[in-house]
Scaffold this active site. Sequence first.
Site, mmCIF file in Angstrom:
data_model
loop_
_atom_site.group_PDB
_atom_site.id
_atom_site.type_symbol
_atom_site.label_atom_id
_atom_site.label_comp_id
_atom_site.label_asym_id
_atom_site.label_seq_id
_atom_site.Cartn_x
_atom_site.Cartn_y
_atom_site.Cartn_z
ATOM 1 C CG LEU A 43 -1.959 -1.094 1.318
ATOM 2 C CD1 LEU A 43 -2.692 -1.024 2.648
ATOM 3 C CD2 LEU A 43 -2.946 -0.989 0.168
ATOM 4 C CG ASP A 168 3.373 14.979 11.522
ATOM 5 O OD1 ASP A 168 3.433 16.126 11.006
ATOM 6 O OD2 ASP A 168 3.901 13.986 10.991
#
Length: 436
Positions: A43, A168
Amino acid sequence: MSCSSSSGEEDDEGFDSYRKGGYHAVRLADQFAAGRYIAQRKLGWGQFSTVWLAYDTKTSSYVALKIQKSAAQFVQAALHEIDVLSSVADSDPSNSKFVIQLIDHFKHTGPNGQHLCMVLEFLGDSLLRLIRYNHYKGLPLNKVREICKCVLIGLDYLHTDLGIIHSDLKPENILLCSTIDPAKDPFRSEHSPILERPEGNANGGVTSLIEKRLKSRARKAVAKISGRRESMGGSGDVENSGRVDGIDVRCKIVDFGNACWADKHFAEEIQTRQYRAPEVILKAGYSFSVDMWSFACIAFELATGDMLFTPKDGQGFSEDEDHLALMMELLGKMARKIATGGALSKDFFDRHGDLKRIRRLKFFPLDKLLIDKYKFSVNDAQEFSEFLLPLFDFAPEKRPTARQCLQHPWLKCPNEEENESSVNVEMSNLKIKGGK
């Protein structure tokens, strides 16, 4: 990097990193956790890990398998992320809070060492991929609203219920609940899982990387020879207008490798540059409100296709100082008390609260920017600005919380009927498929 259905396709992780202490080379149909999880396809990848689509033979469902590098510092980072994700999952058994769910974790021994592995629910493309898919044009505001609701519900859960700062938040770290392309979604494409290794696929992931690079070079060569005819056909904007209308934009917050608890910080320098709050630049301490600043930057980017702040260093000034200047040009001058209140304030500001090296600021308020550059209507620009500007308060304690933002009139969309896929009912039909 988390469990996105697709990422890092512009580049790859480099086969030099497949060594002792580095990545684990995965082959199609490799088995993990005593045969429970079977690798289907890669992925994506990140600095610390690679992520694979895997088939869970116990629950007959697809999952994302995140395999950490084996060196000690990466193991430590994975243990921290597992700790945070376990808190998230334990407090949200119904999986309704728009935050990724950890399903399982285990150790896997390979030629490059022992790798910590996390099994996460399979999700779709990142918001960055959605922005690119829409050719950086800016999404329709009803789509932006729906995404904002999901992210705010997730942030309220993290901040209020768990005391966790993500630290983040950015478009790469928010994933759609399903893929943009149905063919890439193993649930919707209805492809049978690959349970045994196909003939002739005995070589590891490193070989496939080499093949990928060679194919990429070949494609580039062909494109050069053909004069890039495909870019001259005029198939762009007209064909792609309205292309996001049918996409389900419900999404989840992912990637907790840098997350921390409000009362236990792990780092002073947090956040990816463009989404970094001013108190982090000034080293003035931080709390949940840093995530709210990042959230506002993301909302602007979704609505316009552009990052709000893209600082650069220049002659005589640093990237940090340019970043502070860009903030003030948009939001007005920083109060002297805030400008001079951080451990690094003296690097940038004089005692009057003026920047030392960037003296001339060109002020350009947010609503004017939205109207002049992005062609928002006056009404849309004013309403969107009223939603965003409180989140950009230089005083962190004055920024609204995620819960307060969820009550803001801009999210109520008064002129639009809420369709059934709205976020008003949190996540009832998006529980882990075949999971807990």
